[in-house]
Write a protein that holds these residues in place. Sequence first.
Motif, PDB file in Angstrom:
ATOM      1  N   PHE A   1     -27.671 -13.441 -10.086  1.00  0.00           N
ATOM      2  CA  PHE A   1     -27.908 -14.741 -10.908  1.00  0.00           C
ATOM      3  C   PHE A   1     -27.585 -14.535 -12.294  1.00  0.00           C
ATOM      4  CE2 PHE A   1     -30.521 -16.009  -7.122  1.00  0.00           C
ATOM      5  CZ  PHE A   1     -29.789 -17.206  -6.914  1.00  0.00           C
TER       6      PHE A   1
ATOM      7  N   SER B   1     -28.173 -23.301  -3.205  1.00  0.00           N
ATOM      8  CA  SER B   1     -28.644 -24.547  -4.161  1.00  0.00           C
ATOM      9  C   SER B   1     -29.222 -24.070  -5.599  1.00  0.00           C
ATOM     10  CB  SER B   1     -29.922 -24.971  -3.473  1.00  0.00           C
ATOM     11  OG  SER B   1     -30.526 -26.112  -3.937  1.00  0.00           O
ATOM     12  N   ARG B   2     -29.991 -22.843  -5.800  1.00  0.00           N
ATOM     13  CA  ARG B   2     -30.128 -22.533  -6.967  1.00  0.00           C
ATOM     14  C   ARG B   2     -28.899 -22.034  -7.650  1.00  0.00           C
ATOM     15  NH1 ARG B   2     -33.193 -16.552  -8.406  1.00  0.00           N
ATOM     16  NH2 ARG B   2     -32.819 -16.936 -10.669  1.00  0.00           N
TER      17      ARG B   2
ATOM     18  N   GLU C   1     -27.330 -25.282  -9.079  1.00  0.00           N
ATOM     19  CA  GLU C   1     -28.209 -25.890  -9.996  1.00  0.00           C
ATOM     20  C   GLU C   1     -27.663 -25.278 -11.283  1.00  0.00           C
ATOM     21  OE1 GLU C   1     -32.531 -25.965  -9.581  1.00  0.00           O
ATOM     22  OE2 GLU C   1     -32.167 -27.112  -7.461  1.00  0.00           O
ATOM     23  N   MET C   2     -27.470 -23.926 -11.276  1.00  0.00           N
ATOM     24  CA  MET C   2     -27.088 -23.204 -12.547  1.00  0.00           C
ATOM     25  C   MET C   2     -25.814 -23.574 -13.229  1.00  0.00           C
ATOM     26  SD  MET C   2     -28.442 -19.282 -11.710  1.00  0.00           S
ATOM     27  CE  MET C   2     -27.986 -18.749 -12.978  1.00  0.00           C
TER      28      MET C   2
ATOM     29  N   GLY D   1     -31.062 -22.094   0.321  1.00  0.00           N
ATOM     30  CA  GLY D   1     -31.680 -21.896  -0.877  1.00  0.00           C
ATOM     31  C   GLY D   1     -31.183 -21.122  -2.178  1.00  0.00           C
TER      32      GLY D   1
END
Length: 173
Positions: A14, A95-96, A99-100, A92
């Motif tokens: 991430f 999806s995260r 969003e970033m 999940g």
Amino acid sequence: MRVMLGIYGSDESFYALQWAVDNLFNGLISAAPAVAGGEPNLLTLVHVQQPPSKHYGVAPSAFPAGKPGAVAYPSTTLVDSVSKSHEEISAGILSRALEMCNNKIKAETLILEGDPKEMICETSEQMKVDLLIVGCRGLGRIQRAFLGSVSDYCVHHAKCPTLMVKPQKPATK
């Protein structure tokens, strides 16, 4: 420019995505014209699930149970449940990641199954990406030798330029 980023749920992957959003897409790539032929810049977020059998080192339909050497074969209900769980976890994570990207970047997601390091390299070649980005856990030589390193493998085996984003070191006093 077509960019692929391996995302596997770790803080390091991430961080690599955030680095790409902040430094690559909001700077270098956004200022560059679209690829010849008018294709817009695109980020492909790839998550690779390892098959359950990979964790146990046995046949795909069997897992160790009871005494050493004993093998059990799961019911189709159990196999379906594990597959569904893997899909939910992958969804999940992606999806995260989307969003970033926060509508700043045209992004797509891709879920694959297999050995992450091999699948990322193969897919980057098949998709003819211009740049592959991977996060780095910051393992030492001995840890990399025993645990393996997806990022190290990709740097040495991908057929396209590969950017390894190392985690920030904590600030020292």
